[in-house]
Structures are given as C-alpha cells and as structure tokens.
Scaffold this motif. Structure first.
Motif, mmCIF file in Angstrom:
data_model
loop_
_atom_site.group_PDB
_atom_site.id
_atom_site.type_symbol
_atom_site.label_atom_id
_atom_site.label_comp_id
_atom_site.label_asym_id
_atom_site.label_seq_id
_atom_site.Cartn_x
_atom_site.Cartn_y
_atom_site.Cartn_z
ATOM 1 N N ALA A 179 0.689 -1.155 -0.157
ATOM 2 C CA ALA A 179 0.227 0.184 -0.057
ATOM 3 C C ALA A 179 0.928 1.191 -0.091
ATOM 4 O O ALA A 179 0.380 2.377 0.618
ATOM 5 N N SER A 180 1.997 1.112 -0.428
ATOM 6 C CA SER A 180 2.961 2.553 -0.653
ATOM 7 C C SER A 180 3.275 2.686 -1.969
ATOM 8 O O SER A 180 3.753 2.250 -2.914
ATOM 9 N N PRO A 181 2.565 4.017 -2.422
ATOM 10 C CA PRO A 181 3.066 4.497 -3.941
ATOM 11 C C PRO A 181 4.203 4.837 -3.971
ATOM 12 O O PRO A 181 4.786 4.319 -5.029
ATOM 13 N N SER A 182 5.189 4.964 -3.108
ATOM 14 C CA SER A 182 6.550 5.251 -3.415
ATOM 15 C C SER A 182 7.259 4.164 -3.742
ATOM 16 O O SER A 182 8.144 3.799 -4.610
ATOM 17 N N SER A 183 6.832 2.858 -2.861
ATOM 18 C CA SER A 183 7.276 1.415 -2.976
ATOM 19 C C SER A 183 6.830 0.901 -4.329
ATOM 20 O O SER A 183 7.820 0.225 -4.932
ATOM 21 N N THR A 184 5.737 1.223 -4.719
ATOM 22 C CA THR A 184 5.241 0.516 -5.832
ATOM 23 C C THR A 184 5.859 1.341 -7.073
ATOM 24 O O THR A 184 6.174 0.608 -8.099
ATOM 25 N N ALA A 185 6.216 2.508 -6.842
ATOM 26 C CA ALA A 185 6.716 3.243 -7.933
ATOM 27 C C ALA A 185 8.123 2.687 -8.267
ATOM 28 O O ALA A 185 8.752 2.301 -9.581
ATOM 29 N N ASP A 216 -1.056 14.836 -6.674
ATOM 30 C CA ASP A 216 -0.470 14.559 -5.099
ATOM 31 C C ASP A 216 -0.950 12.960 -4.938
ATOM 32 O O ASP A 216 -2.141 12.573 -5.055
ATOM 33 N N VAL A 217 -0.056 12.438 -4.005
ATOM 34 C CA VAL A 217 -0.598 11.053 -3.349
ATOM 35 C C VAL A 217 -0.001 10.970 -2.068
ATOM 36 O O VAL A 217 0.853 11.771 -1.682
ATOM 37 N N PRO A 218 -0.773 10.123 -1.295
ATOM 38 C CA PRO A 218 -0.449 10.023 0.065
ATOM 39 C C PRO A 218 0.938 9.143 0.264
ATOM 40 O O PRO A 218 1.227 8.285 -0.637
ATOM 41 N N SER A 219 1.225 8.808 1.485
ATOM 42 C CA SER A 219 2.568 7.877 1.773
ATOM 43 C C SER A 219 1.878 6.443 1.920
ATOM 44 O O SER A 219 2.654 5.617 2.059
ATOM 45 N N ALA A 220 0.672 6.460 2.189
ATOM 46 C CA ALA A 220 0.027 5.010 2.055
ATOM 47 C C ALA A 220 -1.368 5.170 1.450
ATOM 48 O O ALA A 220 -2.372 6.049 1.772
ATOM 49 N N PHE A 221 -1.772 4.119 0.721
ATOM 50 C CA PHE A 221 -3.243 3.912 0.099
ATOM 51 C C PHE A 221 -3.395 2.544 -0.237
ATOM 52 O O PHE A 221 -2.473 2.059 -0.967
#
Length: 884
Positions: A179-185, A216-221
């Motif tokens: 659930a991490s946008p940065s990790s998924t990226a 913009d995106v949050p740190s968890a989703f």
C-alpha cells in the motif's frame, strides 16, 4: 452544532468511500511519494512515456523560492522531500523543456546541502549507517522471495541495488507493494517486466485521491483498517453510541473487520491482506470490543511480545510507545484471561520506565502525540474493576498479585501528564495553536481527571477544557495536522475530525471519579503545607492551582523516597519525618516553575540524595555527636578508607586497623556501617555506574567532603560547647576560629549543606554517561555556581536556625567573631551577606548560560531553584527538628 449528526456524517463518508477493491485513505499527500510516482515511465514502442506528468507538475509547483520543499516543517521531512524531489528533477532533465530546470536542480541541491550541513552529519551519519547495516543484516531476502511478508515491502525504494525486484511480484496486494505509492513506483521502475496491475493501482491513487486530481499522492493507500479503527474507537470511547453513529453502517464495519481478522488468523495490518502488525491489530481489537464483538488478544501476544515490550512488526529494532500503548488498551478491553496478566504488567512497566527516563520529551516512531495516558488509565480501571475487591472497607488484591508497583508508577505518569497539559495551554485555549493537538489534550485531561488525586484541581481542569473546546468550536474546519509518522509525517482528515468530535463530546459530560485506586495519603494532609509554601517569594506570581499540583505530584514520590532511605537508615526512621513531604515538593515545584526539563527519574534520584543528606545530618547530630571526641576524630580520618572498602567490596577492616578502640567502639562500628551504606547507595547508583571516569572521581571527592564536613562541624560543636557565653551579646563565639567566616562558608559549611555533593551527582545524571560540561571554563563556572548556591543556602539556613542551634550547641555563622553585635543585628547582617551571595550566584549563572546546552542550563535552573527554596523556607521557619 449537533455532534451526533456530525459524527454520523463522518462514519457515513468513511464507509461509503471505501472502494470494494482499493479501500480508502484520507491521509494527507506528501512531496516524497509524489516525487517517486512522478519518476515512473512506461516503455511504449521505442520510447518511454512519463505516466504521471501531473505528479511532476506538482513537484515543480510546490518548490519554494530557496530551492527546497516543505521548509518550516520537521527538518527530516524537508530533507527527505527535497531529496526525492531533486531526484525527480534529475530524472526529467532530458525530457522536460522548461528553460529553468537546471536552475531548479542547482537551487534544490544548494538547499539540501545547507540542511544536511546544519544537521552535523559527522556525528549523525555513522550512527545512521550503523542502523542501516543492522537492519539489512536482519533481512532474509531469500525468505521474502519465497513468500514471507516483510515491512520492507513498504519501502522498496530504500533497497534499490539490494533487492531483486523481479522476484517480488507475488507480494502485490491489489497492485501495490504494501500500500505504498513510493514503494510501488520503485517496483515499477526496477522490474524487467511491466506490471499492468501496479500501474492501475498508481493511476487510481493519482486520479482519485481526495478527488483533487492534482497528481499528489499520500504515503499510504489504502489505510482502511487503520483509519477506521482509530475513528470508531475514538468516537465510541468518548460517549457516542452505536445508535448515534448509525447501526447499519457499523454492521458493515464489523463484517469488514471480522473478515480481516479471520483471514489474518486474529491479526490485521493497516489495510486488508497486508502484513499484520501489533499496532493495527490492537486498535482493531479495541474498536471491536467497543462494538460488542470480542476478539482474543492471544495471537497478538504470541506474535509480537518479546518478553519486555511489544514490537510493531516482528523484525522491528526500536520499540514504539504508541504501539505498546494501543496493545495495553486492547488487552484491558478484550476478554480477560489470567494468562494475559504477565503481558499487561510487562507493557505497563515498559511505558512507565520510558516516561520515567524521558517524560514529555518522548518521541515515538509512528505518532507524535503519546497515547500512553489513555492506555494507562485503562489499566487503572482494569485494576479497580477486575483485580481488586473490597474487604472490610479496604482495597485488597484479587486474582493477581504484585500489581502495586506498576499501579503506583502509572498514577505518577498520568498525574504528571495532566499537570504538564494544564501548564502548556495557551491563552487562546489551544495547545500549540492547533486543532488536533487541542482535541487530544482535551481528551487526555478528561480521562485523567477521573483520578481521585485530581479532585483539588477540578476547577482548573474544567476551565482548561472549556477554553479548549471554545477553540475547537472556532476551528472545526481546520486541516489535519501532520502528527503521524511514516517515511515523512502526515495527517488524517478522518482521524482529525474524530478527535475533535470526541473532545467536544467529552466536554458535554460531567466528571466522574470512577476509579477507587489510591496510592497516596489523604488530600487534606497533602495540601496542609499549601499556606506555608504560598508565602515563599518564588511562588508569589504563580497561580495557586500550580502549587497544589506540585504538592500532589510530590506526594506520589514519598513512598519511593522512604523506601530508598530505609535501605540506608533502617533504624533511624520513625514514619513521621516531615522532610519526606517537603523534599519532593522542592523538586516537583522547581521543575514545574522551569517548564519541566527534568525527567521523573532524575527528580526521584535528586529527592533521594536530598533525603539521604537530611537523614545523615540528623543521624550525625543525634547519634555520632554522642560519641567521644576521639571517636569522632577517628571516624573523620577514616572516611576515605570507608570509601575504599565500599568500592573494593572488601570486608570491614576499620575496627581492626584503628588501633586501641575507645570505650564506645561498638557504637563506632555501627556508625561506620551506616556511613558505608550511605556511600554504597550513592556510589552504586545507576547514574554513577555509567558516568565518565572524571565524573565518578568528582563525586567521590564531593561525598567524602560532605561526610568530613559533618564530622568537622561535630568537632567544632564540641569545642564551641566549651566556650564561655558572652554576657553582653548572649551567645558563644568560636575562639580561636579555625578560619574566617568566608572560608568556612565556602568550604566546610558549604560542604555540610550537601549542595556541592548533590550538584556533582546532578551533573553526572544530566550527562547520562557523557560529560554535559564539555569545556574547562564550563566546569569551572559550574562549580562556582555550586559554591555560591551552597553558601547562600548555608547563610539562610543559619538565619532560620539560630535559636535551635544556640539551644543545641551547634556552630552557626553568628558564632564567628565577624558578628560582634547584638543577635538581631547579626541576623540582619547574615541576610545581607546572603543577598551578596545571591548576586554572585546570578552572575555566575549568566556566565554559564552560553557555555552549556540549553536543556542542561534549564535543568541547572531547577537545581538552583530547588536549593534556593530551602533558604526561603528557613527564613520563614526552621525546618530541622530539635534533637532531643
């Protein structure tokens, strides 16, 4: 304003926004994650296409003129946001046509360099690298490749070059990496085969987050389970009922969580199907308990307890206060089983010890406000309700034993927290000028106010709550604060709203003192000295409730103080000693006057030193003074030897090596035993065990000087008793004097006060294994402060005890030839000299201030205030009991 309608609307929105596949998140967006998402490009035919240009535009739009991002926020946030954004700028430099992109990059690099230099990385970087190596050593990548879940999946961008991204696809949950946008990226950027499901996840987050469509995106989703459990448990705890919140919607929540707990074998994470953690599991259990659906805490205890505390994740290195607090609340609210008792006591001990060492400077890894107050209050409620029963009008243990120590510590933590909040409130009714901080403060005060010892403060408590709620009512639409900690800090709109509604709901209720627990004496006895202390000049400008709070807080330390003194003076305590009540007050009130820089642990150690010194003074005047003068001289010469025996732990050899024993040798032997017990208690105290070699050496000198000074004064008293009384001046004079008054006050008499000895120990405590006075000048000036303070205390003490000293034959300053005048004139001169020493003390403090750390100086101010308080008290009343 109908709170029920607002609360129901919040629950409706929370439930209806929950996407059947992706869930929801009301977490605030972050530059850090937005920057990582902006770097995702997809191969299309023979070229690569940036998938999320809106995210990159957001990065450009939010760069501030000095080149960075989020300046003015937490330093680490600004650094991480700027580093990620700078990386994104560099990634886009070939394709982006804006003329000034290179200028943006240069400006961002300059900003980042300045911030890193400001942090003095020479000291921080090695420890950070060491921590990173420790964490990497704990990670079994092969195990993760084979399917084991791990929290590193939430931060894969930190493991580029360390992990094989092609072997992680089976860890996706609805396309995301935990659930991490940065990790998924980072996963999409580094895997060799394009993953359409992960692209769809990021696209959903970018296009639908908060409906803004700004990129913009949050740190968890999503954060579905995390936010739902916090919102509902907060509202239900504050008095909202299921009918208030909407039974049909709550049924959906119950079903959703039951499915999650079932699929996770009794454990959940912050969203369905993610790795479980102790924090979200605990919060989910609490919420379900409040909804009447009991969930066993056994899986939680078995998975995350390490015997001393609970870990958020199984491979966690540093413990989280908030996680342990939430686990304690869950255990207190879940079905109670006897086998859970050790885990409950373990967590209470961990939380109290953490507060004991850090007090309100606690920094948690997940959330900035500390929820320990609420969980410890739950523990007290559990103790009252399930652990005790009334027998003959007294509270007796039932089912569980050994609870009293943790119970007592929990009450201290709760009361100190309440006291701190009352002091910290601003004139506008807020805490820190923020809605969420104010709501949390109001909630905490309401909860802690049920303690019986808070009753004398209920007037101030109600005023604080009313003012806080007025501030909240004026700021209902405020944005959420970034009080939560992820890779960077963030806020939650839903949780923020829930905190506000809960605080306002609490304010509608009457105070209910529903706890029977009592760990102190009667309030009337505790507050009896109030009138006396209010006469002291230093309290002339403080509100009365603050003095009341300090008296109550001090009373909570009294039993701990007596216990420590009993170890050294078991035969010299009657149980009626007044100093066990006023000594704690001098430290609690002094600490409160200076915004509480001292931790409870340091305060207790200083209370013990003060009490032991007081007991030693009484012991020498009542017991040692009865020995022959030859025995006193022998004892004075043997102090260093006694110290050597304690340090080396050799058998007692003083009597054997002392030559022919006086007729009172048995008494002398007993006195030596007390001296050695006193030395041992100080020398083997925890703070001295870890102190620097120089600090330990200085403490030994100071303790030896203290004991020798007492024995020297005993000899002086002996000789003074043999002097003739001056008929004209109606008092005796020491003839011939061994020194001038100044030399006596600065040496023997100053050491006699225990001030220099206590000051040396205090400096050691502040250093906590290091040297907090890190220059020769700082050490010199600090000792000068100590000497002026000791002189001031001695002069004031002598002023207040002239009558008793004359009756008992104790050497007093007015027995020196410098005071060749009538007694009342001599006493006035004594005060004038005292004021001279005060001016010297103030000048020394001014010289010391720029030489030491700000926190160290604030702590030293507490020491000076506490010591000065004795002087002010002795001017009003002689506090030393007469020796019969």
């Amino acid at each position: 304003m109908d709170l029920n309608i607002l609360a129901k609307q919040l629950i409706n929105e929370l439930v209806e926004r929950c996407h059947s596949r992706y869930g929801f998140s009301s977490m605030t967006c972050t530059v850090y994650d937005t920057a990582w998402v902006s770097m995702v490009s997809k191969p299309v035919e023979d070229t690569r296409v940036w998938l999320f240009p809106a995210s990159f535009e957001s990065i450009l739009r939010t760069q501030i003129p000095n080149g960075g991002w989020n300046e003015g926020t937490i330093e680490t946030d600004s650094i991480l946001d700027t580093a990620a954004a700078l990386y994104a700028l560099c990634k886009h430099r070939r394709d982006y046509k804006e003329d000034d992109l290179e200028g943006r990059i240069s400006s961002a690099a300059h900003f980042l360099t300045k911030r890193l230099n400001k942090m003095d990385l020479s000291g921080i970087l090695p420890s950070l690298l060491k921590i990173r190596e420790q964490k990497l050593a704990r990670i079994d990548f092969d195990k993760i490749y084979r399917g084991a879940k791990s929290s590193i999946l939430h931060s894969l961008e930190a493991f580029i070059g360390e992990v094989d991204f092609d072997r992680l696809s089976h860890h996706k949950v609805v396309g995301s990496m935990m659930a991490s946008p940065s990790s998924t990226a980072a996963y999409l950027m580094n895997c060799s085969t394009w993953d359409d499901e992960s692209e769809e996840y990021l696209r959903y987050v970018v296009e639908t987050k908060s409906g803004t469509r700004t990129g913009d995106v949050p740190s968890a989703f999503p954060s579905t389970l995390f936010e739902t459990s916090w919102v509902l448990s907060t509202l239900l705890e504050s008095g909202f009922t299921e009918d208030d919140l909407g039974p049909s919607q709550l049924q959906k929540v119950k079903k959703y969580f039951m499915e999650s707990f079932t699929s996770g074998s009794g454990l959940i994470g912050f969203a369905p199907l993610l790795e479980a953690d102790a924090d979200d599991t605990a919060k989910g259990i609490t919420m379900m308990s409040l909804l009447g659906v009991p969930i066993s805490v056994s899986p939680l205890i078995e998975r995350y307890s390490d015997g001393e505390k609970f870990r958020t994740y199984s491979n966690e290195i540093t413990a989280s206060i908030s996680t342990n607090s939430n686990v304690l609340t869950a255990m207190c609210m879940a079905p109670l089983e006897n086998r859970h008792r050790p885990a409950i006591e373990m967590v209470v001990k961990f939380l109290c010890e953490t507060w004991w060492k850090n007090s309100h400077n606690i920094r948690d890894k997940w959330v900035r406000p500390d929820p320990a107050d609420i969980s410890l209050h739950k523990y007290l409620g559990l103790y009252d309700k399930d652990y005790i029963a009334r027998r003959g009008g007294k509270l007796q243990p039932r089912r569980f034993s050994g609870v009293s120590a943790t119970l007592h510590d929990a009450v201290i933590v709760l009361f100190q927290s309440l006291s701190f909040l009352l002091v910290a409130q601003r004139e506008d009714g807020s805490w820190q000028g923020k809605r969420e901080s104010t709501a949390l403060a109001v909630i905490t005060i309401n909860i802690v106010a049920s303690l019986p010892i808070v009753r004398p403060l209920l007037g101030q408590v109600k005023t604080a709550i009313d003012n806080g709620c007025m501030f909240l009512s004026r700021n209902l639409e405020s944005k959420p604060e970034r009080i939560w900690i992820e890779k960077v800090t963030y806020g939650s709109q839903y949780i923020s709203d829930a905190f506000t509604l809960a605080a306002l709901r609490y304010s509608d209720q009457d105070f209910v003192t529903n706890l029977e627990t009592s760990v102190t004496g009667t309030l009337d006895a505790i507050l009896k000295p109030l009138k006396f202390f209010r006469q002291l000049p230093m309290f002339s400008c403080t509100p009365e409730w603050s003095t009341v709070a300090s008296l109550i807080e001090g009373s909570l330390f009294e039993s701990l103080l007596r216990k420590a003194c009993f170890e050294v003076f078991p035969d010299n305590l009657s149980g009626n000693e007044s100093h066990f009540s006023f000594i704690p007050f001098t430290w609690t009130s002094g600490n409160n006057l200076h915004s509480r820089p001292l931790t409870p642990g340091i305060m207790l150690e200083m209370m013990i030193i003060s009490a032991l010194a007081y007991q030693m003074d009484e012991f020498i005047e009542s017991k040692v003074a009865k020995l022959s003068i030859e025995s006193v001289k022998s004892l004075r010469k043997s102090v260093m030897q006694l110290f050597d025996e304690v340090i080396s732990k050799t058998p007692d050899v003083l009597v054997k090596n002392a030559g022919p024993l006086p007729s009172d040798s048995l008494e002398l032997h007993q006195v030596c035993g007390v001296f050695k017990a006193f030395i041992s208690y100080i020398w083997y105290a925890p703070y001295n065990r870890i102190a620097t070699q120089n600090s330990r050496a200085q403490l030994r000198i100071a303790v030896e000087d203290f004991l020798i000074a007492h024995l020297t004064q005993t000899e002086d008293n002996y000789y003074l008793a043999r002097q003739s009384r001056s008929e004209q001046l109606n008092r005796k004079f020491l003839q011939p004097p061994k020194s001038s008054l100044l030399d006596w006050v600065r040496t023997t008499s100053g050491d006699h006060t225990a001030g220099p000895f206590a000051f040396t120990a205090f400096i050691s405590m502040l250093g906590n294994g290091t040297d907090c006075l890190n220059s020769p000048l700082a050490k010199y000036v600090a000792q000068d402060v100590s000497r002026h303070l000791a002189a001031l205390c001695r002069l004031y003490n002598d002023f207040g005890s002239v009558t008793r000293d004359m009756a008992e034959g104790n050497l007093n300053s007015v027995n020196f030839p410098e005071f060749g005048a009538e007694l009342e004139i001599a006493k006035k001169d004594l005060l004038r000299i005292g004021e001279y020493e005060r001016r010297c003390l103030n000048q020394s403090l001014a010289e010391l201030r720029p030489l030491v750390d700000e926190a160290v100086f604030a702590s030293l101010q507490v020491f000076c205030t506490s010591a000065d308080m004795y002087g002010e008290m002795y001017v009003i009343k002689d506090l030393t009991p007469a020796i019969k």
